[in-house]
Design a protein around this motif. Structure first.
Motif, mmCIF file in Angstrom:
data_model
loop_
_atom_site.group_PDB
_atom_site.id
_atom_site.type_symbol
_atom_site.label_atom_id
_atom_site.label_comp_id
_atom_site.label_asym_id
_atom_site.label_seq_id
_atom_site.Cartn_x
_atom_site.Cartn_y
_atom_site.Cartn_z
ATOM 1 N N GLU A 8 41.766 43.706 84.718
ATOM 2 C CA GLU A 8 42.820 43.639 85.731
ATOM 3 C C GLU A 8 44.205 43.741 85.100
ATOM 4 O O GLU A 8 45.097 44.428 85.633
ATOM 5 C CB GLU A 8 42.701 42.359 86.540
ATOM 6 N N ILE A 9 44.411 43.061 83.974
ATOM 7 C CA ILE A 9 45.707 43.124 83.291
ATOM 8 C C ILE A 9 45.992 44.538 82.807
ATOM 9 O O ILE A 9 47.106 45.061 82.972
ATOM 10 C CB ILE A 9 45.751 42.130 82.122
ATOM 11 N N ASP A 10 44.993 45.181 82.205
ATOM 12 C CA ASP A 10 45.182 46.547 81.712
ATOM 13 C C ASP A 10 45.449 47.518 82.859
ATOM 14 O O ASP A 10 46.196 48.507 82.705
ATOM 15 C CB ASP A 10 43.949 46.996 80.926
ATOM 16 N N SER A 11 44.841 47.246 84.004
ATOM 17 C CA SER A 11 45.096 48.081 85.175
ATOM 18 C C SER A 11 46.549 47.951 85.631
ATOM 19 O O SER A 11 47.201 48.939 85.987
ATOM 20 C CB SER A 11 44.145 47.688 86.309
ATOM 21 N N LEU A 12 47.075 46.727 85.598
ATOM 22 C CA LEU A 12 48.478 46.507 85.961
ATOM 23 C C LEU A 12 49.416 47.167 84.955
ATOM 24 O O LEU A 12 50.489 47.690 85.327
ATOM 25 C CB LEU A 12 48.766 45.010 86.038
ATOM 26 N N VAL B 214 48.150 35.781 77.976
ATOM 27 C CA VAL B 214 46.759 35.726 78.449
ATOM 28 C C VAL B 214 45.978 36.905 77.897
ATOM 29 O O VAL B 214 44.838 36.757 77.442
ATOM 30 C CB VAL B 214 46.708 35.718 79.990
ATOM 31 N N ARG B 215 46.591 38.084 77.927
ATOM 32 C CA ARG B 215 45.912 39.294 77.425
ATOM 33 C C ARG B 215 45.624 39.181 75.936
ATOM 34 O O ARG B 215 44.536 39.581 75.476
ATOM 35 C CB ARG B 215 46.782 40.529 77.696
ATOM 36 N N HIS B 216 46.570 38.630 75.205
ATOM 37 C CA HIS B 216 46.384 38.480 73.758
ATOM 38 C C HIS B 216 45.246 37.508 73.442
ATOM 39 O O HIS B 216 44.358 37.804 72.635
ATOM 40 C CB HIS B 216 47.689 37.982 73.126
ATOM 41 N N LEU B 217 45.257 36.363 74.104
ATOM 42 C CA LEU B 217 44.255 35.334 73.815
ATOM 43 C C LEU B 217 42.855 35.761 74.259
ATOM 44 O O LEU B 217 41.883 35.609 73.505
ATOM 45 C CB LEU B 217 44.646 34.026 74.496
ATOM 46 N N THR B 218 42.760 36.300 75.471
ATOM 47 C CA THR B 218 41.444 36.736 75.951
ATOM 48 C C THR B 218 40.899 37.880 75.097
ATOM 49 O O THR B 218 39.691 38.003 74.920
ATOM 50 C CB THR B 218 41.515 37.175 77.421
#
Length: 206
Positions: free
Chosen positions: A71-75, A160-164
């Motif tokens: 979802e983050i990459d889509s945004l 969040v993207r970095h940690l996940t």
């Protein structure tokens, strides 16, 4: 004749005493061996149960993080959205920032009790490899909690993207150790779970 008979009687008596002492030592050693074997069995059963729990947590967390990452990459790919200014709670797939929180109590007890000395070398080595790898993830959990208590913006999407992303790279490696070393040695003690998460299986296949 009387002297010979007395010597013979003493000899028989000495043999009986020696046999009794020997049998007593043997019986004590036998009981200790059985107790150690039973203790080792119970300890490995607890480790297998612990790994069953961790296995399910790895699959759940990996699926959750994979969904967040997608979802983050889509945004990020949408030019009309400033994704870096958004927070996790604004995501459709957000269920909180859940860390793996894997358990290692049973293995630590296995080490602290000294019963690991009674295990086969290859078994002890396989468990050490698994839990050493798991320690890396546990340290990451601790780092996350330190950040969460000091940084009020820790759920910002870049963070969040970095940690996940880090977790998503580490968890498949740990699962590989579980499936290869864990199932080989602990299947008879209760750990025989297969990977049910398709994303995780595909990552391992690659």
């Amino acid at each position: 004749m009387k002297i010979s008979q007395r010597l013979f009687d003493h000899l028989i008596e000495a043999i009986l005493i020696f046999a009794s002492v020997f049998f007593a030592f043997w019986l004590t050693d036998y009981r200790e061996s059985r107790n150690e074997a039973e203790t080792l069995k119970i300890s490995l059963q607890h480790i297998a149960a612990e790994m069953n729990y961790n296995h399910k947590r790895i699959e759940y967390v990996f699926e959750n993080y994979s969904t967040l990452i997608n979802e983050i990459d889509s945004l990020k790919n949408q030019q009309n959205i400033d994704w870096e200014s958004l927070y996790g709670y604004e995501l459709k797939s957000w269920h909180g920032m859940q860390t793996p929180m894997l358990r290692s109590t049973a293995y630590q007890t296995f080490l602290n009790s000294g019963i690991n000395d009674k295990a086969e070398f290859e078994l002890a080595k396989a468990l050490a490899d698994i839990y050493n790898m798991q320690t890396v993830i546990e340290r990451l959990d601790n780092s996350f909690f330190e950040i969460a208590t000091t940084d009020s913006g820790f759920t910002a999407l870049p963070k969040v993207r970095h940690l996940t992303g880090i977790y998503s790279e580490l968890l498949p490696g740990l699962m590989m150790f579980y499936q290869q070393g864990g199932k080989k040695w602990l299947q008879e003690y209760g750990y025989k779970l297969e990977i049910t998460n398709e994303r995780l299986q595909n990552t391992l296949d690659k």
